[in-house]
Design an enzyme around this catalytic site. Structure first.
Site, PDB file in Angstrom:
ATOM      1  N   SER A 127     -59.419  21.482 -15.577  1.00 41.69           N
ATOM      2  CA  SER A 127     -60.605  22.263 -15.963  1.00 41.69           C
ATOM      3  C   SER A 127     -61.003  21.862 -17.380  1.00 41.69           C
ATOM      4  O   SER A 127     -60.152  21.377 -18.144  1.00 41.69           O
ATOM      5  CB  SER A 127     -60.237  23.755 -15.946  1.00 41.69           C
ATOM      6  N   TYR A 140     -55.474  31.357 -18.539  1.00 51.05           N
ATOM      7  CA  TYR A 140     -56.002  30.256 -17.703  1.00 51.05           C
ATOM      8  C   TYR A 140     -55.951  28.940 -18.478  1.00 51.05           C
ATOM      9  O   TYR A 140     -55.448  27.929 -17.972  1.00 51.05           O
ATOM     10  CB  TYR A 140     -57.428  30.575 -17.265  1.00 51.05           C
TER      11      TYR A 140
HETATM   12  N1  LIG Z   1     -64.885  26.913  -9.974  1.00 53.24           N
HETATM   13  C1  LIG Z   1     -64.868  26.468 -11.227  1.00 53.24           C
HETATM   14  O1  LIG Z   1     -65.769  26.765 -12.039  1.00 53.24           O
HETATM   15  C2  LIG Z   1     -63.766  25.548 -11.675  1.00 53.24           C
HETATM   16  C3  LIG Z   1     -63.974  24.832 -12.872  1.00 53.24           C
HETATM   17  C4  LIG Z   1     -62.970  23.985 -13.334  1.00 53.24           C
HETATM   18  C5  LIG Z   1     -61.810  23.861 -12.612  1.00 53.24           C
HETATM   19  N2  LIG Z   1     -61.621  24.571 -11.451  1.00 53.24           N
HETATM   20  C6  LIG Z   1     -60.354  24.395 -10.746  1.00 53.24           C
HETATM   21  O2  LIG Z   1     -60.626  23.855  -9.476  1.00 53.24           O
HETATM   22  C7  LIG Z   1     -59.642  24.273  -8.535  1.00 53.24           C
HETATM   23  C8  LIG Z   1     -60.343  24.859  -7.302  1.00 53.24           C
HETATM   24  O3  LIG Z   1     -61.097  25.986  -7.723  1.00 53.24           O
HETATM   25  P1  LIG Z   1     -62.232  26.634  -6.796  1.00 53.24           P
HETATM   26  O4  LIG Z   1     -63.334  26.997  -7.691  1.00 53.24           O
HETATM   27  O5  LIG Z   1     -62.465  25.765  -5.609  1.00 53.24           O
HETATM   28  O6  LIG Z   1     -61.481  27.987  -6.371  1.00 53.24           O
HETATM   29  P2  LIG Z   1     -61.739  29.002  -5.148  1.00 53.24           P
HETATM   30  O7  LIG Z   1     -63.047  28.735  -4.500  1.00 53.24           O
HETATM   31  O8  LIG Z   1     -61.463  30.351  -5.703  1.00 53.24           O
HETATM   32  O9  LIG Z   1     -60.589  28.610  -4.101  1.00 53.24           O
HETATM   33  C9  LIG Z   1     -59.246  28.756  -4.482  1.00 53.24           C
HETATM   34  C10 LIG Z   1     -58.377  28.108  -3.433  1.00 53.24           C
HETATM   35  O10 LIG Z   1     -57.011  28.205  -3.871  1.00 53.24           O
HETATM   36  C11 LIG Z   1     -56.227  28.739  -2.823  1.00 53.24           C
HETATM   37  N3  LIG Z   1     -55.119  29.531  -3.362  1.00 53.24           N
HETATM   38  C12 LIG Z   1     -55.161  30.384  -4.431  1.00 53.24           C
HETATM   39  N4  LIG Z   1     -53.959  30.947  -4.600  1.00 53.24           N
HETATM   40  C13 LIG Z   1     -53.143  30.446  -3.646  1.00 53.24           C
HETATM   41  C14 LIG Z   1     -51.783  30.654  -3.302  1.00 53.24           C
HETATM   42  N5  LIG Z   1     -50.999  31.517  -3.999  1.00 53.24           N
HETATM   43  N6  LIG Z   1     -51.264  29.983  -2.251  1.00 53.24           N
HETATM   44  C15 LIG Z   1     -52.035  29.135  -1.547  1.00 53.24           C
HETATM   45  N7  LIG Z   1     -53.336  28.886  -1.822  1.00 53.24           N
HETATM   46  C16 LIG Z   1     -53.874  29.541  -2.862  1.00 53.24           C
HETATM   47  C17 LIG Z   1     -57.184  29.613  -2.028  1.00 53.24           C
HETATM   48  O11 LIG Z   1     -56.681  29.750  -0.715  1.00 53.24           O
HETATM   49  P3  LIG Z   1     -56.968  31.049   0.232  1.00 53.24           P
HETATM   50  O12 LIG Z   1     -58.368  31.522  -0.059  1.00 53.24           O
HETATM   51  O13 LIG Z   1     -56.835  30.503   1.616  1.00 53.24           O
HETATM   52  O14 LIG Z   1     -55.937  32.044  -0.128  1.00 53.24           O
HETATM   53  C18 LIG Z   1     -58.469  28.790  -2.087  1.00 53.24           C
HETATM   54  O15 LIG Z   1     -58.489  27.796  -1.085  1.00 53.24           O
HETATM   55  C19 LIG Z   1     -58.753  25.270  -9.279  1.00 53.24           C
HETATM   56  O16 LIG Z   1     -57.576  24.641  -9.683  1.00 53.24           O
HETATM   57  C20 LIG Z   1     -59.595  25.671 -10.484  1.00 53.24           C
HETATM   58  O17 LIG Z   1     -58.795  26.080 -11.571  1.00 53.24           O
HETATM   59  C21 LIG Z   1     -62.594  25.389 -10.967  1.00 53.24           C
END
Ligand SMILES: NC(=O)c1ccc[n+]([C@@H]2O[C@H](COP(=O)([O-])OP(=O)(O)OC[C@H]3O[C@@H](n4cnc5c(N)ncnc54)[C@H](OP(=O)(O)O)[C@@H]3O)[C@@H](O)[C@H]2O)c1
Length: 225
Positions: A127, A140
């Site tokens: 991130s 975070y």
């Molecule tokens: N969105 C942003 O603005 C952003 C920016 C920079 C970096 N990121 C990073 O990108 C990555 C993906 O983020 P996203 O935005 O796609 O998040 P998201 O839409 O909230 O999805 C999170 C995913 O992580 C899984 N997950 C969470 N806790 C878990 C656990 N304990 N065991 C198994 N699976 C788990 C969830 O699975 P289930 O729903 O099936 O439980 C879901 O598939 C993350 O590492 C985040 O820090 C995101």
């Protein structure tokens, strides 16, 4: 086709990554929402759900036991909350580290033999908060700084000996459920048009995953315009 295991594939960036790699890889789709994983698997040519609670080491060991060869491991699963340090309890810190760091470290450790066999690749979704730590982002940002350090050590240990390539992706704000939660924590509106699309982050992941064998994308930063 080479095998890719993608965590967090039930939603957001992980689901977009699965779609982006569907024509080049057999896919294992990690997540906990079995219905979402099954529905995504059904729309892709060669994909299977891989439902596992990543913070459960026993479940992780069982779920990886039969994986003798893995070409690509994409760590997309993660959680984010925003708020002042004064309100960040030990439970909040632990939960953040359990998912964003310990689960990544343990899953990678369990799959190292399978990745060494293929001279594979590990891609970690970090991130902008893993590059610069701002007020409100304490647990975070700290977890993502730890993830960055882990990736750098993993690359230093594995690339020269086993040939495993290690790529950190640093996305800016991306239009997913996570960003909706972050905006709620910030007491602000969620307007997805202001953020990266998950497909745009997945395109960077695909670029790293399809690099020619002599090329090693070590870090990629993706910011919204
Ligand atoms: N969105 C942003 O603005 C952003 C920016 C920079 C970096 N990121 C990073 O990108 C990555 C993906 O983020 P996203 O935005 O796609 O998040 P998201 O839409 O909230 O999805 C999170 C995913 O992580 C899984 N997950 C969470 N806790 C878990 C656990 N304990 N065991 C198994 N699976 C788990 C969830 O699975 P289930 O729903 O099936 O439980 C879901 O598939 C993350 O590492 C985040 O820090 C995101």
């Amino acid at each position: 086709m080479p095998l890719a295991l993608i965590t967090g594939a039930s939603r957001g960036i992980g689901a977009a990554t699965a779609r982006a790699l569907a024509d080049t890889h057999s896919l294992l789709l990690g997540g906990r929402d079995t219905a979402a994983l099954e529905s995504l698997a059904a729309e892709l040519p060669d994909a299977r759900p891989w439902p596992v609670e990543l913070t459960d080491p026993t479940a992780l060991a069982a779920a990886t036991a039969d994986l003798a060869e893995v070409d690509l491991l994409v760590h997309s699963a993660g959680i984010a909350r925003v708020g002042p340090l004064a309100e960040a309890t030990a439970a909040r810190w632990r939960e953040m580290y359990e998912v964003n760091v310990i689960a990544v470290v343990e899953l990678t450790r369990l799959l190292l033999p399978a990745l060494r066999t293929t001279k594979g690749q590990v891609i970690l979704i970090n991130s902008g908060a893993g590059q610069n730590a701002h007020p409100g982002w304490g647990p975070y940002a700290a977890s993502k700084f730890a993830l960055r350090a882990y990736a750098d050590v993993l690359r230093g240990e594995e690339t020269p000996t086993s040939g495993i390539r290690v790529t950190t992706i640093f996305p800016g704000r991306t239009a997913t459920d996570m960003q909706r939660t972050v905006r709620a924590d910030e007491g602000a509106d969620y307007d997805p048009t202001r953020y990266l699309r998950p497909e745009s982050v997945a395109a960077a992941i695909r670029t790293a995953a399809l690099a020619t064998p002599e090329a090693h994308f070590t870090e990629i930063t993706v910011r919204p315009t």
